[in-house]
Design a protein around this motif. Sequence first.
Motif, short mmCIF file in Angstrom:
data_model
loop_
_atom_site.label_atom_id
_atom_site.label_comp_id
_atom_site.label_asym_id
_atom_site.label_seq_id
_atom_site.Cartn_x
_atom_site.Cartn_y
_atom_site.Cartn_z
N CYS A 124 -9.57 -8.12 10.49
CA CYS A 124 -9.01 -9.15 9.61
C CYS A 124 -8.69 -10.39 10.42
O CYS A 124 -8.11 -10.32 11.50
N LEU A 184 -5.17 -9.78 2.99
CA LEU A 184 -5.55 -8.37 2.99
C LEU A 184 -6.58 -8.10 1.90
O LEU A 184 -7.57 -7.39 2.13
N ILE A 230 -10.33 -6.54 2.60
CA ILE A 230 -10.82 -5.31 1.95
C ILE A 230 -12.10 -5.61 1.18
O ILE A 230 -13.07 -4.84 1.25
N ARG A 256 -9.64 1.55 7.56
CA ARG A 256 -8.64 1.58 6.49
C ARG A 256 -9.09 0.74 5.30
O ARG A 256 -8.98 1.17 4.14
N ALA A 257 -9.62 -0.45 5.55
CA ALA A 257 -10.10 -1.31 4.47
C ALA A 257 -11.24 -0.64 3.70
O ALA A 257 -11.28 -0.69 2.47
N VAL A 299 -9.75 2.10 1.39
CA VAL A 299 -9.08 1.53 0.22
C VAL A 299 -10.13 1.05 -0.79
O VAL A 299 -10.02 1.33 -1.99
N TYR A 300 -11.16 0.38 -0.31
CA TYR A 300 -12.20 -0.12 -1.20
C TYR A 300 -12.96 1.03 -1.88
O TYR A 300 -13.14 1.03 -3.10
N PRO A 358 -4.34 -2.12 -3.13
CA PRO A 358 -4.35 -2.68 -1.78
C PRO A 358 -3.18 -2.23 -0.91
O PRO A 358 -3.33 -2.06 0.29
N TYR A 401 -3.39 0.50 1.83
CA TYR A 401 -3.85 0.18 3.19
C TYR A 401 -2.78 0.49 4.23
O TYR A 401 -3.07 1.01 5.30
N TRP A 402 -1.53 0.17 3.91
CA TRP A 402 -0.43 0.35 4.87
C TRP A 402 -0.07 1.81 5.08
O TRP A 402 0.66 2.13 6.01
#
Length: 196
Positions: A79, A117, A121, A149-150, A153-154, A160, A163-164
């Motif tokens: 990112c 973010l 993603i 991680r992205a 999530v996608y 979103p 992600y954390w």
Amino acid sequence: MHVRVTFVAAARSSSLLAERFDDDRPLDQAGWHEVQLAAHGLVPLAAAELRYCSPTPRSRATGDALGYAPLAQVALRDCDMGRWRGLTLAEVTAREPGAVDAWLADPRSAPHGGESLLSFIARVGQWLDTRPADDGGRILVVAEPAVVRAALVYALKAPPATYWNIDVRPLSTVALTGRAGRWSLRLGGGGGLEAA
């Protein structure tokens, strides 16, 4: 028609507390040691028809050390953290606590002047959705943990904020199977979620 994309998280380039945003540092000694320890289980993934990596030094070095000879993909970069690039989370929190709070709370925000973010993603997801869907085809990706991680999530169409809550350890693997817009997470041996 479906494809299997196996992600391998790049080996470490610093201790967890010393991690910096959008870091371009190469593998550290611990990272090289981890690659040597994990190589036996990860080298067979080189049989994938297509092999890619994030364009960072540690992702390239991880892929090369494992014999993958991956092709760097700009879309798989970490990112864009704007003016926070090269700083630790603690450093940024000390300088801009309100901006950090906004960034963590709103996936559309980019108080650092870089990429939100949500945009990050979407970029990784777009790359994933443009992979060739040859039935049974295999793709290998060595990427920064943030990119993995992205992608998760996608692929899972998760909110979103999820992600954390995803912890991607160095040299762990996870596989996604499917095609554009229809991805499934594959757990277990042979490219599933495994800590190295």
